[in-house]
Design an enzyme around this catalytic site. Structure first.
Site, PDB file in Angstrom:
ATOM      1  N   CYS A  38       0.828  -1.218   0.000  1.00 29.06           N
ATOM      2  CA  CYS A  38       0.000   0.000   0.000  1.00 29.06           C
ATOM      3  C   CYS A  38       0.856   1.260   0.000  1.00 29.06           C
ATOM      4  O   CYS A  38       0.358   2.349  -0.259  1.00 29.06           O
ATOM      5  CB  CYS A  38      -0.943   0.009   1.203  1.00 29.06           C
ATOM      6  SG  CYS A  38      -0.083   0.092   2.788  1.00 29.06           S
ATOM      7  N   CYS A 108      -2.587  -3.184   8.361  1.00 28.13           N
ATOM      8  CA  CYS A 108      -2.303  -1.875   8.957  1.00 28.13           C
ATOM      9  C   CYS A 108      -1.887  -2.052  10.418  1.00 28.13           C
ATOM     10  O   CYS A 108      -0.991  -1.363  10.907  1.00 28.13           O
ATOM     11  CB  CYS A 108      -3.515  -0.960   8.852  1.00 28.13           C
ATOM     12  SG  CYS A 108      -4.353  -1.041   7.256  1.00 28.13           S
TER      13      CYS A 108
HETATM   14 FE1  FES Z   1      -1.573   0.654   4.202  1.00 27.16          FE
HETATM   15 FE2  FES Z   1      -3.485   0.722   5.931  1.00 27.16          FE
HETATM   16  S1  FES Z   1      -3.688   0.603   3.792  1.00 27.16           S
HETATM   17  S2  FES Z   1      -1.372   0.732   6.325  1.00 27.16           S
END
Ligand code: FES
Length: 150
Positions: A38, A108
């Site tokens: 991400c 996360c």
């Molecule tokens: Fe990357 Fe939450 S989407 S830490």
């Protein structure tokens, strides 16, 4: 934990009013980790006294809402704990303290765990000590099935 598909009130609270945001000048331990998938980054600062007790914890993140909420909760959980106890603040413990996270957001909370470990590692390195059970920090976090099966 049962399957969670939405953000809990606690997640929303820690997202809207994150605790312990900021940095600690001359912190005893600083750790930065990122998730390659991400692209989010989290930095954790810890102050640790001579008895190995975490007296202060702060964080900064370039991350999603769940990254904000999990790092906020992680700082709350490690404050007042010994270094050894802080190792028990796993991604699962953070997610549970937030009344769960949607499956796609479990990584996360893993970032929060890794950030704590990285800061503890930095503290150990600076002080020439070994923290039993602590592994060197990882900067790129692989998402595996293991993290999703809470
Ligand atoms: Fe990357 Fe939450 S989407 S830490």
């Amino acid at each position: 934990m049962s399957q969670v598909t939405e953000y809990s009130e606690k997640v929303m609270d820690h997202f809207m009013n994150p605790r312990n945001v900021g940095e600690i000048e001359d912190a005893d331990g600083v750790g930065t980790v990122g998730n390659a998938v991400c692209g989010d980054i989290m930095r954790m600062y810890l102050d640790i006294d001579e008895n190995g007790v975490i007296t202060d914890a702060k964080f900064k993140t370039f991350g999603c809402g769940a990254a904000v909420a999990t790092s906020s909760m992680a700082t709350e959980l490690v404050r007042g704990k010994t270094v050894q106890e802080a190792l028990q603040v796993t991604n699962k413990a953070v997610a549970e303290a937030l009344d769960g996270l949607p499956k796609v957001k479990i990584h996360c909370s893993l970032l929060a765990e890794q950030a704590i470990h990285a800061a503890l590692w930095d503290y150990a390195q600076k002080n020439g000590i070994v923290i039993e059970g602590l592994k060197p920090p990882v900067n790129d976090i692989e998402e595996t099935e293991e993290y999703y099966n809470m």
